[in-house]
Scaffold this active site. Structure first.
Site, PDB file in Angstrom:
ATOM      1  N   ASP A   1       0.841  -1.186  -0.057  1.00  0.00           N
ATOM      2  CA  ASP A   1      -0.024   0.141  -0.078  1.00  0.00           C
ATOM      3  C   ASP A   1       0.919   1.439  -0.039  1.00  0.00           C
ATOM      4  O   ASP A   1       1.794   1.308   0.808  1.00  0.00           O
ATOM      5  CB  ASP A   1      -0.996  -0.209   1.246  1.00  0.00           C
ATOM      6  CG  ASP A   1      -2.058   1.209   1.244  1.00  0.00           C
ATOM      7  OD1 ASP A   1      -2.152   1.765   0.052  1.00  0.00           O
ATOM      8  OD2 ASP A   1      -2.544   1.507   2.226  1.00  0.00           O
TER       9      ASP A   1
ATOM     10  N   ASP B   1      -1.565   5.087  -5.960  1.00  0.00           N
ATOM     11  CA  ASP B   1      -1.986   4.218  -5.029  1.00  0.00           C
ATOM     12  C   ASP B   1      -2.057   2.622  -5.330  1.00  0.00           C
ATOM     13  O   ASP B   1      -3.032   2.134  -5.726  1.00  0.00           O
ATOM     14  CB  ASP B   1      -3.165   4.689  -3.977  1.00  0.00           C
ATOM     15  CG  ASP B   1      -3.463   3.561  -2.971  1.00  0.00           C
ATOM     16  OD1 ASP B   1      -2.628   2.767  -2.454  1.00  0.00           O
ATOM     17  OD2 ASP B   1      -4.589   3.766  -2.427  1.00  0.00           O
TER      18      ASP B   1
END
Ligand SMILES: *[C@@H]1O[C@H](CO)[C@@H](O)[C@H](O)[C@H]1NC(C)=O
Ligand SMILES: *[C@@H]1O[C@H](CO)[C@@H](O)[C@H](O)[C@H]1NC(C)=O
Ligand SMILES: *[C@@H]1O[C@H](CO)[C@@H](O)[C@H](O)[C@H]1NC(C)=O
Ligand SMILES: *[C@@H]1O[C@H](CO)[C@@H](O)[C@H](O)[C@H]1NC(C)=O
Ligand SMILES: *[C@@H]1O[C@H](CO)[C@@H](O)[C@H](O)[C@H]1NC(C)=O
Ligand SMILES: *[C@@H]1O[C@H](CO)[C@@H](O)[C@H](O)[C@H]1NC(C)=O
Ligand SMILES: *[C@@H]1O[C@H](CO)[C@@H](O)[C@H](O)[C@H]1NC(C)=O
Ligand SMILES: *[C@@H]1O[C@H](CO)[C@@H](O)[C@H](O)[C@H]1NC(C)=O
Ligand SMILES: *[C@@H]1O[C@H](CO)[C@@H](O)[C@H](O)[C@H]1NC(C)=O
Ligand SMILES: *[C@@H]1O[C@H](CO)[C@@H](O)[C@H](O)[C@H]1NC(C)=O
Ligand SMILES: *[C@@H]1O[C@H](CO)[C@@H](O)[C@H](O)[C@H]1NC(C)=O
Length: 558
Positions: free
Chosen positions: A84, A295
């Protein structure tokens, strides 16, 4: 399990840290007081004067196609962790977690008493993290030796999760956040407790303080630390470098601006050659630029209504499908979508942006981007894995007092290629997706209206693109290589090993994993320290169930 992806993708917006619901959850974490001091992370190999190293690991897509994961070691125990870039904490599920979500994943065995485990504040510093879909994980902060490829950091703080309703799938035990420390909840509560990648950069351990990411639709992606993957980036001067935006303070944060998220400006958007100039929600926040967060923890592409509705308005046959901001297109579309960064075009073909056909009309496909309500942090666009699969992304962390953080984008799609043919798209969709259970509305829906929340940051303290700051970035002994980005040919490279191992995992009752190597090379056992006997395990857990869950995975390692 390919079909699961397309169902899930339409039902839940998944990101590891923040939400895109209505209204979206804030993307930052508040600083907390009453913090407990913690010794800094330190190198297991204390030769920090060495020139620095690099490491590379394979990155795999989870069965539900929502997460990309790698294998790391905590002490001598291997775990899969999802990547992440929009969070900054490492957390791993522990054997103390007995909730349903923890049943079928390898867990950190607390009774093993790992010799490299170091308690923090007698295991009483709380750790908690919440997610977009309302799920949450909590536990306590602890320290372990964290190893990745052959890079090792001892005393690395992480979240030891003892309670969770987060379902990640694919035997993934936690999340590795690769964001800036300002985003870290552990750094907030424990001074000096830098995230794993920050530890590597602050200790000067890497050949260069950056990581590179290649994402594929299988297990052949790579994460390189300290260098870029030379098997993919064959010409480093074709990397397009973008300075990252610093953010003003929020609330009672310290009185200087600093780096928060991997956010860069989008210079323009085109749909099949037609310009759709992005219009920022908060024009004053960043000199009238639209901002994009890159992301890897998001499995879609999201943008603001004012941009997304104009994108689909230019697309032949598009329809607004529902109030979650979803549009549909004819599956046989013949248009390319272009995001421009640093003046360079990065194109998405239909197979990159189409999600899958709808059951209501198999000729209509749901499509990225999806529109979202305004977010008070001013980050309008969130480019997740559908975009990141079309580029090799270099996240350069920046050097204290010398160089700002930058994101390098190396195009993998041909920007001047024609749109894919309907036959190609049809074949792609039938191999990669199932029909989505979406009934199309038989009337025209109005675009929802939203109130724009006040901008969250204190703009009386300015923040700028590419601000050179004095702390929280890499050790200032690094020599900046990206100053003249047109000549970044000196950045280190690393190439992946072709070695392949077959890994078989057995989960008798949700706590115990063993492996059988079917190859002549070593395999990885998840969640169990090497040589730890089953007798030791059985003393710790309830009687084993007779039915075993088995899983076969291909894993590559060095
Ligand atoms: C530290 O690294 C340098 C450069 O790689 C090497 O020459 C030196 O021998 C190393 N020292 C130790 C104690 O390992
Ligand atoms: C691992 O580290 C050694 C030096 O300690 C280095 O020579 C080697 O290239 C590294 N391996 C990878 C895959 O980065
Ligand atoms: C997950 O747990 C958190 C914290 O206990 C709770 O607030 C939340 O409602 C739960 N979510 C779901 C989807 O069960
Ligand atoms: C690398 O890319 C640059 C910029 O596009 C180009 O000028 C150069 O010729 C390329 N080098 C090679 C070896 O292809
Ligand atoms: C910021 O705070 C520090 C101490 O907390 C103080 O020394 C400094 O002058 C402040 N800077 C500004 C610009 O207010
Ligand atoms: C990007 O694409 C647009 C639309 O096709 C085109 O007009 C523009 O010249 C391209 N820019 C570059 C730098 O290639
Ligand atoms: C932002 O840019 C747009 C397009 O160039 C322009 O129309 C608008 O006036 C600008 N807004 C501000 C506040 O500068
Ligand atoms: C998109 O552009 C290509 C050529 O660049 C063209 O063949 C195609 O028909 C266009 N699509 C639409 C829907 O206009
Ligand atoms: C990119 O696409 C154009 C147009 O189809 C083609 O002429 C060119 O050869 C392609 N380049 C590469 C590197 O594939
Ligand atoms: C914003 O920052 C200024 C300058 O440090 C400070 O005076 C002001 O109180 C801050 N505003 C808020 C709402 O925190
Ligand atoms: C570019 O960088 C390389 C390595 O850092 C150096 O050898 C070369 O001279 C530089 N070229 C230019 C034009 O500055």
């Amino acid at each position: 399990m390919l079909s699961a992806y397309y169902f899930v993708v339409c039902l839940a917006l998944v990101d590891f840290v923040f939400g895109l619901g209505n209204p979206p959850a804030p993307r930052w974490t508040r600083r907390q007081t009453n913090a407990v001091a913690l010794p800094s992370a330190s190198l297991l190999d204390t030769n920090s004067t060495a020139a620095g190293r690099s490491g590379i690991l394979n990155v795999a897509l989870s069965d539900d196609r929502q997460s990309y994961y790698i294998v790391i070691e905590a002490g001598d125990i291997s775990f899969r962790v999802a990547l992440d870039t929009a969070s900054a904490d490492l957390w791993i599920t522990s054997s103390a977690c007995t909730t349903t979500a923890c049943h079928s994943i390898p867990k950190y065995p607390l009774s093993y008493q790992s010799p490299s485990f170091i308690p923090v504040n007698a295991n009483s510093t709380p750790f908690s993290v919440g997610f977009a879909d309302g799920t949450a994980a909590s536990g306590f902060v602890a320290r372990e030796t964290i190893q990745f490829a052959n890079l090792s950091v001892s005393n690395q703080p992480f979240g030891m999760v003892t309670s969770s309703n987060v379902t990640i799938g694919s035997e993934i035990s936690g999340i590795l956040g690769l964001g800036f420390p300002r985003l870290s909840t552990i750094f907030d509560s424990v001074p000096g407790a830098t995230p794993f990648f920050t530890s590597l950069a602050e200790l000067g351990m890497l050949a260069y303080p950056l990581f590179g990411l290649s994402l594929t639709r299988d297990s052949s992606g790579t994460l390189a630390l300290g260098a870029v993957d030379s098997s993919i980036v064959t010409n480093t001067s074709r990397i397009v470098w973008n300075e990252v935006l610093a953010f003003s303070p929020f609330g009672t944060e310290r009185n200087v601006s600093s780096y928060l998220q991997w956010v860069i400006p989008i210079s323009d958007i085109y749909v099949n050659g037609t310009e759709v100039l992005p219009s920022p929600t908060y024009p004053f926040a960043a000199s009238n630029m639209s901002l994009a967060l890159l992301d890897v923890g998001t499995s879609g592409i999201y943008g603001p209504y004012q941009d997304v509705s104009r994108i689909f308005a230019t697309m032949t046959g598009s329809r607004f499908v529902d109030y979650s901001g979803q549009w549909a297109l004819p599956c046989a579309t013949s248009e390319i979508m272009t995001f421009q960064f640093g003046g360079q075009n990065f194109t998405l073909q239909p197979s990159d942006y189409l999600i899958g056909a709808t059951s209501g009309d198999p000729n209509m496909c749901l499509s990225w981007p999806r529109a979202t309500a305004p977010s008070s942090d001013g980050i309008d666009w969130q480019l997740g894995t559908p975009f990141l699969r079309t580029v090799y992304t270099v996240f350069s962390y920046g050097i204290n007092t010398k160089e700002p953080p930058m994101i390098g984008l190396y195009p993998l799609n041909n920007a001047s290629a024609l749109p894919e043919t309907p036959a190609f798209i049809s074949s792609f969709l039938s191999s990669a997706s199932a029909t989505i259970a979406t009934a199309l509305p038989n009337f025209v829906l109005a675009t929802p209206t939203y109130t724009t929340p006040p901008y969250a940051f204190n703009t009386s303290i300015p923040a700028s693109l590419g601000e050179i700051v004095s702390s929280d970035l890499a050790l200032s002994t690094y020599s900046p290589l990206l100053e003249r980005t047109a000549n970044a040919t000196g950045i280190p490279t690393v190439s992946p090993s072709p070695t392949r191992a077959t890994l078989i995992l057995t989960d008798p009752q949700g706590d115990v994993f063993t492996s059988i190597s079917t190859a002549s090379i070593p395999s990885v056992t998840l969640g169990v320290p090497p040589g730890w006997t089953s007798a030791g395990i059985m003393m710790d857990v309830p009687p084993l169930l007779s039915i075993a869950l088995s899983c076969i995975a291909i894993w590559f390692f060095l």
